[in-house]
Design a protein around this motif. Structure first.
Motif, PDB file in Angstrom:
ATOM      1  N   PRO A 182      44.625  39.602  29.355  1.00  9.16           N
ATOM      2  CA  PRO A 182      45.491  38.414  29.301  1.00  9.16           C
ATOM      3  C   PRO A 182      46.879  38.642  29.877  1.00  9.16           C
ATOM      4  CG  PRO A 182      44.299  38.694  27.240  1.00  9.16           C
ATOM      5  CD  PRO A 182      44.037  39.925  28.049  1.00  9.16           C
ATOM      6  N   ILE A 183      47.429  39.851  29.698  1.00 10.92           N
ATOM      7  CA  ILE A 183      48.755  40.157  30.241  1.00 10.92           C
ATOM      8  C   ILE A 183      48.712  40.144  31.767  1.00 10.92           C
ATOM      9  CG2 ILE A 183      50.593  41.885  30.339  1.00 10.92           C
ATOM     10  CD1 ILE A 183      49.678  42.850  27.586  1.00 10.92           C
ATOM     11  N   ILE A 184      47.681  40.764  32.329  1.00 10.12           N
ATOM     12  CA  ILE A 184      47.543  40.805  33.783  1.00 10.12           C
ATOM     13  C   ILE A 184      47.325  39.406  34.348  1.00 10.12           C
ATOM     14  CG2 ILE A 184      46.066  41.611  35.667  1.00 10.12           C
ATOM     15  CD1 ILE A 184      45.624  44.177  34.140  1.00 10.12           C
ATOM     16  N   MET A 185      46.482  38.620  33.690  1.00 10.98           N
ATOM     17  CA  MET A 185      46.186  37.277  34.188  1.00 10.98           C
ATOM     18  C   MET A 185      47.407  36.356  34.112  1.00 10.98           C
ATOM     19  SD  MET A 185      43.110  37.140  35.350  1.00 10.98           S
ATOM     20  CE  MET A 185      43.552  38.735  36.031  1.00 10.98           C
ATOM     21  N   ASP A 186      48.160  36.465  33.033  1.00  9.10           N
ATOM     22  CA  ASP A 186      49.359  35.644  32.891  1.00  9.10           C
ATOM     23  C   ASP A 186      50.390  35.992  33.965  1.00  9.10           C
ATOM     24  OD1 ASP A 186      51.057  33.729  31.331  1.00  9.10           O
ATOM     25  OD2 ASP A 186      52.274  35.527  31.051  1.00  9.10           O
ATOM     26  N   ALA A 187      50.576  37.295  34.197  1.00 11.52           N
ATOM     27  CA  ALA A 187      51.523  37.720  35.227  1.00 11.52           C
ATOM     28  C   ALA A 187      51.042  37.308  36.613  1.00 11.52           C
ATOM     29  CB  ALA A 187      51.714  39.237  35.167  1.00 11.52           C
ATOM     30  N   ALA A 188      49.738  37.415  36.867  1.00 11.23           N
ATOM     31  CA  ALA A 188      49.191  37.014  38.165  1.00 11.23           C
ATOM     32  C   ALA A 188      49.403  35.525  38.401  1.00 11.23           C
ATOM     33  CB  ALA A 188      47.706  37.350  38.228  1.00 11.23           C
ATOM     34  N   ASN A 189      49.254  34.739  37.349  1.00 12.22           N
ATOM     35  CA  ASN A 189      49.474  33.298  37.464  1.00 12.22           C
ATOM     36  C   ASN A 189      50.932  32.983  37.785  1.00 12.22           C
ATOM     37  OD1 ASN A 189      48.571  30.510  37.208  1.00 12.22           O
ATOM     38  ND2 ASN A 189      49.742  30.462  35.306  1.00 12.22           N
ATOM     39  N   GLN A 190      51.850  33.699  37.137  1.00 14.06           N
ATOM     40  CA  GLN A 190      53.283  33.486  37.382  1.00 14.06           C
ATOM     41  C   GLN A 190      53.677  33.916  38.794  1.00 14.06           C
ATOM     42  OE1 GLN A 190      55.780  35.174  34.306  1.00 14.06           O
ATOM     43  NE2 GLN A 190      54.363  34.598  32.687  1.00 14.06           N
ATOM     44  N   LEU A 191      53.014  34.949  39.317  1.00 14.27           N
ATOM     45  CA  LEU A 191      53.331  35.454  40.649  1.00 14.27           C
ATOM     46  C   LEU A 191      52.545  34.738  41.749  1.00 14.27           C
ATOM     47  CD1 LEU A 191      53.422  39.287  39.855  1.00 14.27           C
ATOM     48  CD2 LEU A 191      55.388  37.804  40.273  1.00 14.27           C
ATOM     49  N   GLY A 192      51.672  33.811  41.350  1.00 10.29           N
ATOM     50  CA  GLY A 192      50.901  33.055  42.327  1.00 10.29           C
ATOM     51  C   GLY A 192      49.798  33.858  42.990  1.00 10.29           C
ATOM     52  N   LEU A 193      49.235  34.843  42.277  1.00  8.63           N
ATOM     53  CA  LEU A 193      48.178  35.679  42.831  1.00  8.63           C
ATOM     54  C   LEU A 193      46.803  35.140  42.456  1.00  8.63           C
ATOM     55  CD1 LEU A 193      49.730  39.170  42.006  1.00  8.63           C
ATOM     56  CD2 LEU A 193      49.740  37.995  44.219  1.00  8.63           C
ATOM     57  N   ASN A 194      45.819  35.490  43.257  1.00 12.30           N
ATOM     58  CA  ASN A 194      44.448  35.060  43.019  1.00 12.30           C
ATOM     59  C   ASN A 194      43.907  35.753  41.778  1.00 12.30           C
ATOM     60  OD1 ASN A 194      41.427  35.245  43.245  1.00 12.30           O
ATOM     61  ND2 ASN A 194      41.836  33.909  44.994  1.00 12.30           N
ATOM     62  N   GLN A 195      43.526  34.980  40.757  1.00 10.30           N
ATOM     63  CA  GLN A 195      43.103  35.584  39.500  1.00 10.30           C
ATOM     64  C   GLN A 195      41.755  36.292  39.627  1.00 10.30           C
ATOM     65  OE1 GLN A 195      43.348  32.906  36.191  1.00 10.30           O
ATOM     66  NE2 GLN A 195      45.570  32.871  36.219  1.00 10.30           N
ATOM     67  N   ALA A 196      40.863  35.760  40.455  1.00 10.05           N
ATOM     68  CA  ALA A 196      39.570  36.425  40.643  1.00 10.05           C
ATOM     69  C   ALA A 196      39.761  37.820  41.233  1.00 10.05           C
ATOM     70  CB  ALA A 196      38.682  35.569  41.552  1.00 10.05           C
TER      71      ALA A 196
END
Length: 254
Positions: A182-196
């Motif tokens: 969840p920490i990685i996914m939340d940060a990826a979402n904030q940075l605009g990175l592809n979650q997959a």
């Protein structure tokens, strides 16, 4: 003492003990509720160890239940009476019926357990490590510190390295993902990175350090009688090659 009666600890078990000690001391030092060193907090960390063991054991049994008899549960009738204790009872009963003799059943279990002794002994330690890292907040502190020093360009690579590092202490992909994911996914979402892609980054890191974390190979080592250090001479090369290939690929392609 007669040397023939001495029992030497296996290297993999020593690793589990050392990792438990490292995580325990790190949790006591870095996750104190206040700045003062409260020795009573050490007992709370030990409770986290116990909580982690029972939670991971329950999670494992639940996965066995879901994977093994999921089709059976797709019926309209209410099956609320079936819990983990009921499933354990059914499995024990099925084993006794299959062997038709308590003596032969015990002998077979004894032979089977000889190949899984290391897992049975080490499972509580790694589950306890998971509990200490989770409930003390140590894993969150580590993961969030990686996020804070990252940029959109470096975050995938740092997430890959952090997943590989945490896997040394929590060699359970599901347990590690439940906390770090969840920490990685939340940060990826904030940075605009592809979650997959970030899920794959985590998976690559988790699998990479398995080349140096021998927990996955314990059944194979027990059956073949090969010591862990013998396979590490080969898997270490795969670790270095994987670190180079995945690291460069993630940095330039992700």
């Amino acid at each position: 003492m007669d040397k023939s009666k001495q029992v030497n600890l296996s290297p993999t078990f020593v690793v589990a003990l050392l990792l438990s000690l490292i995580v325990f001391l790190s949790a006591v030092i870095f996750t104190q509720p206040d700045s003062s060193l409260d020795l009573l907090y050490a007992f709370d960390v030990l409770k986290f160890w116990q909580k982690g063991f029972w939670e991971l054991l329950e999670f494992t049994l639940q996965m066995v239940l879901i994977l093994g008899i999921s089709d059976f549960f797709q019926t309209p009738q209410s099956l609320g009476f079936i819990d983990l204790n009921y499933v354990n009872f059914m499995l024990l009963g099925a084993g006794l019926l299959a062997y038709q003799s308590l003596t032969s059943f015990i002998k077979s279990v004894t032979i089977a357990l000889s190949g899984s002794v290391e897992i049975i002994l080490q499972f509580p330690f790694y589950a306890g490590i998971l509990g200490m890292m989770k409930y003390s907040g140590l894993l969150s502190i580590f993961s969030e510190s990686m996020v804070n020093i990252s940029s959109p360009e470096t975050f995938p690579l740092l997430s890959f390295l952090s997943a590989a590092m945490v896997n040394f202490f929590i060699p359970s992909g599901g347990g590690q993902w439940a906390i770090q994911g969840p920490i990685i996914m939340d940060a990826a979402n904030q940075l605009g990175l592809n979650q997959a892609k970030m899920v794959m980054v985590f998976s690559y890191g988790d699998q990479l350090s398995n080349m140096l974390q021998p927990f996955w190979a314990l059944p194979l080592l027990a059956i073949t009688g090969v010591p862990a250090k013998e396979i590490l001479k080969y898997t270490a090369y795969f670790f270095l090659i994987g670190l180079l290939v995945f690291g460069l690929g993630i940095y330039f392609l992700f």
